[in-house]
Design a protein around this motif. Structure first.
Motif, PDB file in Angstrom:
ATOM      1  N   GLN A   1      21.029 -38.621  29.854  1.00  0.00           N
ATOM      2  CA  GLN A   1      22.074 -37.672  30.231  1.00  0.00           C
ATOM      3  C   GLN A   1      23.305 -38.422  30.722  1.00  0.00           C
ATOM      4  N   LEU A   2      24.447 -38.036  30.206  1.00  0.00           N
ATOM      5  CA  LEU A   2      25.724 -38.628  30.592  1.00  0.00           C
ATOM      6  C   LEU A   2      25.977 -38.417  32.083  1.00  0.00           C
ATOM      7  N   PRO A   3      26.279 -39.489  32.818  1.00  0.00           N
ATOM      8  CA  PRO A   3      26.620 -39.300  34.230  1.00  0.00           C
ATOM      9  C   PRO A   3      28.006 -38.660  34.345  1.00  0.00           C
ATOM     10  N   THR A   4      28.098 -37.593  35.109  1.00  0.00           N
ATOM     11  CA  THR A   4      29.367 -36.876  35.245  1.00  0.00           C
ATOM     12  C   THR A   4      29.740 -36.734  36.717  1.00  0.00           C
ATOM     13  N   PHE A   5      31.003 -36.482  36.947  1.00  0.00           N
ATOM     14  CA  PHE A   5      31.467 -36.260  38.310  1.00  0.00           C
ATOM     15  C   PHE A   5      30.911 -34.941  38.848  1.00  0.00           C
ATOM     16  N   TYR A   6      30.691 -33.998  37.971  1.00  0.00           N
ATOM     17  CA  TYR A   6      30.062 -32.741  38.377  1.00  0.00           C
ATOM     18  C   TYR A   6      28.676 -33.012  38.958  1.00  0.00           C
ATOM     19  N   ASN A   7      27.880 -33.824  38.250  1.00  0.00           N
ATOM     20  CA  ASN A   7      26.526 -34.117  38.727  1.00  0.00           C
ATOM     21  C   ASN A   7      26.538 -34.916  40.029  1.00  0.00           C
ATOM     22  N   PHE A   8      27.497 -35.823  40.178  1.00  0.00           N
ATOM     23  CA  PHE A   8      27.593 -36.562  41.436  1.00  0.00           C
ATOM     24  C   PHE A   8      27.939 -35.609  42.577  1.00  0.00           C
ATOM     25  N   ALA A   9      28.916 -34.744  42.351  1.00  0.00           N
ATOM     26  CA  ALA A   9      29.318 -33.785  43.389  1.00  0.00           C
ATOM     27  C   ALA A   9      28.142 -32.882  43.764  1.00  0.00           C
ATOM     28  N   LYS A  10      27.414 -32.446  42.770  1.00  0.00           N
ATOM     29  CA  LYS A  10      26.242 -31.595  43.010  1.00  0.00           C
ATOM     30  C   LYS A  10      25.200 -32.346  43.843  1.00  0.00           C
ATOM     31  N   LYS A  11      25.020 -33.618  43.542  1.00  0.00           N
ATOM     32  CA  LYS A  11      24.039 -34.443  44.256  1.00  0.00           C
ATOM     33  C   LYS A  11      24.365 -34.553  45.747  1.00  0.00           C
ATOM     34  N   ILE A  12      25.655 -34.661  46.075  1.00  0.00           N
ATOM     35  CA  ILE A  12      26.024 -34.813  47.488  1.00  0.00           C
ATOM     36  C   ILE A  12      26.376 -33.477  48.152  1.00  0.00           C
ATOM     37  N   GLY A  13      26.268 -32.390  47.400  1.00  0.00           N
ATOM     38  CA  GLY A  13      26.432 -31.060  47.974  1.00  0.00           C
ATOM     39  C   GLY A  13      27.855 -30.573  48.135  1.00  0.00           C
ATOM     40  N   VAL A  14      28.743 -31.019  47.240  1.00  0.00           N
ATOM     41  CA  VAL A  14      30.124 -30.535  47.276  1.00  0.00           C
ATOM     42  C   VAL A  14      30.535 -30.078  45.883  1.00  0.00           C
ATOM     43  N   ASN A  15      31.706 -29.488  45.806  1.00  0.00           N
ATOM     44  CA  ASN A  15      32.269 -29.062  44.536  1.00  0.00           C
ATOM     45  C   ASN A  15      32.948 -30.253  43.861  1.00  0.00           C
ATOM     46  N   GLU A  16      32.995 -30.232  42.541  1.00  0.00           N
ATOM     47  CA  GLU A  16      33.652 -31.316  41.803  1.00  0.00           C
ATOM     48  C   GLU A  16      35.118 -31.463  42.206  1.00  0.00           C
ATOM     49  N   ASP A  17      35.781 -30.364  42.479  1.00  0.00           N
ATOM     50  CA  ASP A  17      37.182 -30.418  42.911  1.00  0.00           C
ATOM     51  C   ASP A  17      37.336 -31.164  44.236  1.00  0.00           C
ATOM     52  N   THR A  18      36.321 -31.097  45.067  1.00  0.00           N
ATOM     53  CA  THR A  18      36.366 -31.768  46.369  1.00  0.00           C
ATOM     54  C   THR A  18      36.476 -33.273  46.204  1.00  0.00           C
ATOM     55  N   ILE A  19      35.736 -33.841  45.263  1.00  0.00           N
ATOM     56  CA  ILE A  19      35.820 -35.300  45.107  1.00  0.00           C
ATOM     57  C   ILE A  19      37.164 -35.717  44.515  1.00  0.00           C
ATOM     58  N   VAL A  20      37.787 -34.826  43.756  1.00  0.00           N
ATOM     59  CA  VAL A  20      39.136 -35.112  43.250  1.00  0.00           C
ATOM     60  C   VAL A  20      40.122 -35.129  44.421  1.00  0.00           C
ATOM     61  N   VAL A  21      39.970 -34.186  45.335  1.00  0.00           N
ATOM     62  CA  VAL A  21      40.827 -34.156  46.527  1.00  0.00           C
ATOM     63  C   VAL A  21      40.593 -35.409  47.365  1.00  0.00           C
ATOM     64  N   TRP A  22      39.337 -35.792  47.554  1.00  0.00           N
ATOM     65  CA  TRP A  22      39.041 -37.007  48.321  1.00  0.00           C
ATOM     66  C   TRP A  22      39.702 -38.228  47.692  1.00  0.00           C
ATOM     67  N   ALA A  23      39.719 -38.275  46.366  1.00  0.00           N
ATOM     68  CA  ALA A  23      40.346 -39.413  45.677  1.00  0.00           C
ATOM     69  C   ALA A  23      41.853 -39.444  45.930  1.00  0.00           C
ATOM     70  N   LYS A  24      42.434 -38.291  46.199  1.00  0.00           N
ATOM     71  CA  LYS A  24      43.872 -38.230  46.487  1.00  0.00           C
ATOM     72  C   LYS A  24      44.168 -38.519  47.956  1.00  0.00           C
ATOM     73  N   VAL A  25      43.234 -38.189  48.836  1.00  0.00           N
ATOM     74  CA  VAL A  25      43.464 -38.307  50.277  1.00  0.00           C
ATOM     75  C   VAL A  25      43.022 -39.657  50.840  1.00  0.00           C
ATOM     76  N   TYR A  26      41.885 -40.162  50.380  1.00  0.00           N
ATOM     77  CA  TYR A  26      41.303 -41.379  50.946  1.00  0.00           C
ATOM     78  C   TYR A  26      41.458 -42.544  49.963  1.00  0.00           C
ATOM     79  N   PRO A  27      42.282 -43.526  50.291  1.00  0.00           N
ATOM     80  CA  PRO A  27      42.522 -44.649  49.366  1.00  0.00           C
ATOM     81  C   PRO A  27      41.250 -45.397  48.968  1.00  0.00           C
ATOM     82  N   GLU A  28      40.324 -45.580  49.911  1.00  0.00           N
ATOM     83  CA  GLU A  28      39.089 -46.301  49.574  1.00  0.00           C
ATOM     84  C   GLU A  28      38.229 -45.496  48.599  1.00  0.00           C
TER      85      GLU A  28
END
Length: 158
Positions: free
Chosen positions: A66-93
């Motif tokens: 199965q292709l690793p996706t950002f959706y599956n990562f977000a699901k694994k940590i219990g957040v929405n996929e859009d949340t990790i996009v926001v984190w990428a914009k807010v947190y430089p690391e």
């Protein structure tokens, strides 16, 4: 008119000042890269088939995992996929880790696509839609002027 969210407004405690506290944790930087880097490229499945008079025989067949996706990562940590996009914009690391994860995902696609285990059309479709890969087209941009054609005509005696 819709309000535009300002990703830059965050307090020292990591909260954006509105709504629920962020679930962001700096450990997600390593987790997202590991999620994509360690994703299996293929898996073996049992392929049972009848072999004439010898009876049933079991063989393993290699198929793409199965292709690793950002959706599956977000699901694994219990957040929405859009949340990790926001984190990428807010947190430089996290942005750096997110970009590294995108490169790992691209490498996964290249390895699986080059293995010949998936139909080329599906590989091309996915690669174009989730990575920066595109078809390369070359164009000759040498412009020939009237003088050029006149010289060619004289050269060949036309």
């Amino acid at each position: 008119m819709a309000r535009k969210y300002n990703y830059k407004t965050k307090k020292e405690n990591g909260k954006n000042g509105t709504g629920a506290p962020s679930k962001y944790n700096s450990k997600y930087c390593a987790d997202i890269v590991t999620f994509f880097a360690d994703a299996p490229r293929w898996q073996l499945i049992d392929d049972s088939s009848s072999c004439g008079s010898q009876g049933d025989s079991t063989h393993s067949k290699k198929i793409p995992a199965q292709l690793p996706t950002f959706y599956n990562f977000a699901k694994k940590i219990g957040v929405n996929e859009d949340t990790i996009v926001v984190w990428a914009k807010v947190y430089p690391e996290f942005s750096a880790a997110y970009n590294a994860a995108k490169q790992e995902q691209k490498q996964w696609l290249i390895e699986v696509g080059a293995s010949g285990l998936c139909p080329p059309a599906s590989f091309i479709f996915i690669a174009k839609n989730i990575t920066d890969m595109r078809d390369k087209t070359e164009q000759d941009i040498n412009v020939k002027t009237f003088e050029h054609f006149k010289k060619e005509k004289d050269k060949y005696g036309i």
